[in-house]
Write a protein that holds these residues in place. Structure first.
Motif, PDB file in Angstrom:
ATOM      1  N   SER A 318      83.637 140.629  72.093  1.00  0.00           N
ATOM      2  CA  SER A 318      83.931 141.335  70.845  1.00  0.00           C
ATOM      3  C   SER A 318      84.337 140.362  69.747  1.00  0.00           C
ATOM      4  N   LEU A 319      85.079 139.321  70.107  1.00  0.00           N
ATOM      5  CA  LEU A 319      85.433 138.298  69.119  1.00  0.00           C
ATOM      6  C   LEU A 319      84.189 137.582  68.606  1.00  0.00           C
ATOM      7  N   SER A 320      83.248 137.325  69.494  1.00  0.00           N
ATOM      8  CA  SER A 320      81.999 136.686  69.071  1.00  0.00           C
ATOM      9  C   SER A 320      81.241 137.569  68.089  1.00  0.00           C
ATOM     10  N   ALA A 321      81.230 138.876  68.353  1.00  0.00           N
ATOM     11  CA  ALA A 321      80.536 139.800  67.452  1.00  0.00           C
ATOM     12  C   ALA A 321      81.199 139.831  66.077  1.00  0.00           C
ATOM     13  N   CYS A 322      82.531 139.794  66.043  1.00  0.00           N
ATOM     14  CA  CYS A 322      83.232 139.809  64.749  1.00  0.00           C
ATOM     15  C   CYS A 322      82.942 138.541  63.956  1.00  0.00           C
ATOM     16  N   LEU A 323      82.942 137.393  64.627  1.00  0.00           N
ATOM     17  CA  LEU A 323      82.669 136.144  63.919  1.00  0.00           C
ATOM     18  C   LEU A 323      81.214 136.083  63.460  1.00  0.00           C
ATOM     19  N   ALA A 324      80.305 136.638  64.263  1.00  0.00           N
ATOM     20  CA  ALA A 324      78.903 136.695  63.839  1.00  0.00           C
ATOM     21  C   ALA A 324      78.729 137.613  62.636  1.00  0.00           C
ATOM     22  N   GLN A 367      88.409 134.454  83.646  1.00  0.00           N
ATOM     23  CA  GLN A 367      87.150 133.740  83.793  1.00  0.00           C
ATOM     24  C   GLN A 367      86.024 134.582  83.202  1.00  0.00           C
ATOM     25  N   TYR A 368      85.347 134.034  82.201  1.00  0.00           N
ATOM     26  CA  TYR A 368      84.224 134.713  81.570  1.00  0.00           C
ATOM     27  C   TYR A 368      82.923 134.051  82.008  1.00  0.00           C
ATOM     28  N   PRO A 369      81.845 134.818  82.073  1.00  0.00           N
ATOM     29  CA  PRO A 369      80.549 134.210  82.400  1.00  0.00           C
ATOM     30  C   PRO A 369      80.153 133.156  81.370  1.00  0.00           C
ATOM     31  N   LEU A 370      79.305 132.251  81.798  1.00  0.00           N
ATOM     32  CA  LEU A 370      78.872 131.174  80.916  1.00  0.00           C
ATOM     33  C   LEU A 370      78.144 131.711  79.693  1.00  0.00           C
ATOM     34  N   GLN A 371      77.453 132.831  79.841  1.00  0.00           N
ATOM     35  CA  GLN A 371      76.738 133.403  78.705  1.00  0.00           C
ATOM     36  C   GLN A 371      77.701 133.833  77.605  1.00  0.00           C
ATOM     37  N   ASN A 372      78.842 134.414  77.980  1.00  0.00           N
ATOM     38  CA  ASN A 372      79.812 134.847  76.972  1.00  0.00           C
ATOM     39  C   ASN A 372      80.399 133.664  76.215  1.00  0.00           C
ATOM     40  N   THR A 373      80.735 132.603  76.935  1.00  0.00           N
ATOM     41  CA  THR A 373      81.277 131.425  76.259  1.00  0.00           C
ATOM     42  C   THR A 373      80.228 130.757  75.376  1.00  0.00           C
ATOM     43  N   SER A 374      78.968 130.797  75.788  1.00  0.00           N
ATOM     44  CA  SER A 374      77.907 130.217  74.961  1.00  0.00           C
ATOM     45  C   SER A 374      77.714 131.018  73.676  1.00  0.00           C
ATOM     46  N   VAL A 375      77.783 132.344  73.784  1.00  0.00           N
ATOM     47  CA  VAL A 375      77.654 133.182  72.588  1.00  0.00           C
ATOM     48  C   VAL A 375      78.819 132.932  71.642  1.00  0.00           C
ATOM     49  N   TRP A 376      80.023 132.791  72.195  1.00  0.00           N
ATOM     50  CA  TRP A 376      81.169 132.500  71.339  1.00  0.00           C
ATOM     51  C   TRP A 376      81.005 131.156  70.633  1.00  0.00           C
ATOM     52  N   GLN A 377      80.561 130.145  71.367  1.00  0.00           N
ATOM     53  CA  GLN A 377      80.420 128.832  70.756  1.00  0.00           C
ATOM     54  C   GLN A 377      79.356 128.843  69.664  1.00  0.00           C
ATOM     55  N   SER A 379      78.570 131.457  67.803  1.00  0.00           N
ATOM     56  CA  SER A 379      79.158 132.155  66.657  1.00  0.00           C
ATOM     57  C   SER A 379      80.144 131.259  65.922  1.00  0.00           C
ATOM     58  N   PHE A 380      80.938 130.504  66.676  1.00  0.00           N
ATOM     59  CA  PHE A 380      81.902 129.622  66.024  1.00  0.00           C
ATOM     60  C   PHE A 380      81.200 128.496  65.268  1.00  0.00           C
TER      61      PHE A 380
END
Length: 472
Positions: A318-324, A367-377, A379-380
């Motif tokens: 959800s944080l990734s979606a907000c930053l996007a 622990q989050y899946p690698l896909q979630n951390t990649s999406v966050w990165q 977006s950041f």
């Protein structure tokens, strides 16, 4: 003339009709009337009988003394509950005995005017802003027979309650009434025990909140079947997609509605993400203008604080979606420093996103899946491009304006530049971004900090500490 004759001239205030029609002890008088007359003080009037006075007193008493203090004495009960810290005072909790079924502005088609239904006090008409009464009936024809309005122009005219801003005010009032119903459900769940554990009330609460989201016409760009996705799977927004939402939040009362709405949403739900994505898409519209009205400024500050508090319960996707949503917005956000007199609502919200992501990524128990951390990165990285570009342009603009306008010594220019940097640079956002930056991004921050230090800017205002943090 004696005192007795003066009093005799005033006459007897007791109505002789009362003595003639219903004399004391007459078999025509009812038992209830005789009982009330015997038990209550004798009230006399020149124009009314005692029975008539007693009847009016009973009507007034019944209209103002109901059996449910939550409805009849709501504000006093709310104040007592607030002073008691939410604990029950007396024999009652501050909660309704039953939920209201009809909407607060229900009316029948035969009624020419809308009415507010009040259980104990009858019906109170709505303000004339909703459905004003006509002052003059004009047929549209003047004395010479020429029509003042053609049929085409008359058909194109809209009703007053269909005007955009008036419709927005009415929608805000309806939304606040709906949130009052949600408050009633929360109070009933807090003080009552239900056979199903409150499941039916919780479902009704969720339906009310989703109904308000539908009234705001909030769309979910991440929905699989969303029409806002293009052929590549990315989402974009048209100018008309958030038109209703923007009209509502353009009013201070609309921002207060959104603030209360965020506080009532279930933490971490999909509805929270949808609402906050709409907020982050329009940070400049919500927090970009300078508010001269204190009440409008207070509503914007309250909204920013509510957004920051809601973000503390969100997960990484959800944080990734907000930053996007910030990156894909039609206008860049106003990246002012915290405490800026022009307003810092956008910075407070963005800093809350970055700090929440830092706490999640540094928590070893999550622990989050690698896909979630990649999406966050991803977006950041896109957001950091906006942030670094803004800081670079702001630095160059400040130095250019000072060099062109000032003819003094370099020390005076450096002092003025230091003050301008403190007012304009979002140092808090830069610090919150450091845990998420890579080597190239840290180099860009270090170069910006060194350029500030070369010009003598930043001593004692946080730039030196920021540069040291980048090196570390």
């Amino acid at each position: 003339m004696s005192q007795k004759s003066d009093l005799a001239g005033l006459g007897d205030f007791r109505d002789p009709r009362g003595r003639q029609q219903t004399p004391r002890g007459s078999p025509d008088s009812s038992y209830g009337s005789r009982k009330s007359l015997d038990s209550s003080p004798q009230m006399r009037s020149k124009y009314m009988t005692t029975d008539e006075i007693d009847t009016i007193v009973r009507i007034q008493w019944a209209a103002t003394h109901g059996s449910d203090p939550y409805i009849d004495d709501y504000y006093h009960q709310a104040m007592q509950s607030k002073q008691a810290g939410g604990t029950p005072h007396g024999r009652r909790h501050f909660a309704p005995s039953h939920l209201r079924e009809l909407p607060s502005h229900a009316r029948t088609a035969a009624e020419p005017h809308a009415f507010l239904q009040v259980d104990a006090l009858g019906r109170i008409p709505f303000s004339s802003i909703r459905r004003p009464r006509p002052l003059l009936d004009v047929d549209g024809v003047n004395s010479t027979g020429d029509r003042l309005l053609s049929s085409d122009s008359a058909s194109s005219q809209r009703r007053l309650e269909q005007e955009p801003m008036l419709a927005a005010r009415i929608a805000v009032e309806d939304g606040l009434c709906l949130l009052l119903d949600v408050d009633d459900i929360d109070r009933m769940l807090a003080v009552s025990q239900h056979p199903d554990g409150g499941g039916q009330l919780r479902r009704r609460r969720q339906m009310l909140l989703e109904g308000l989201a539908a009234s705001l016409q909030l769309v979910d760009p991440l929905a699989p079947g969303s029409a806002m996705r293009d052929s590549s799977g990315r989402f974009g927004l048209a100018a008309k997609d958030d038109l209703v939402f923007l009209r509502l939040v353009s009013l201070p009362k609309g921002r207060k509605l959104l603030t209360r709405y965020l506080r009532l949403l279930v933490p971490g739900s999909e509805l929270v993400r949808i609402v906050l994505m709409a907020v982050f898409r329009h940070l400049r519209f919500l927090f970009g203008g300078v508010q001269s009205d204190p009440s409008a400024a207070a509503s914007s500050t309250g909204l920013a604080n509510a957004v920051a508090a809601t973000i503390k319960t969100m997960d990484l996707p959800s944080l990734s979606a907000c930053l996007a949503a910030v990156v894909l917005a039609s206008e860049p956000p106003p990246l002012r420093p915290v405490g800026s007199p022009s307003g810092d609502g956008a910075t407070v919200a963005l800093q809350a996103v970055l700090d929440r992501a830092t706490s999640i990524l540094t928590d070893r128990n999550v622990q989050y899946p690698l896909q979630n951390t990649s999406v966050w990165q991803a977006s950041f990285d896109a957001f950091f491009g906006l942030l670094s570009k803004y800081c670079t342009n702001k630095y160059e603009s400040i130095m250019h304006s000072l060099l062109m306008a000032s003819a003094g010594s370099s020390a005076a220019i450096n002092a003025a530049a230091a003050a301008a940097m403190t007012r304009e640079m979002p140092i808090e956002l830069l610090r919150s971004s450091l845990p998420h930056t890579n080597e190239n991004q840290r180099k860009r921050l270090l170069e910006l900090a060194q350029r500030s230090l070369v010009m003598g800017v930043g001593v004692g205002d946080g730039h030196v500490s920021a540069a040291a943090a980048v090196r570390g």
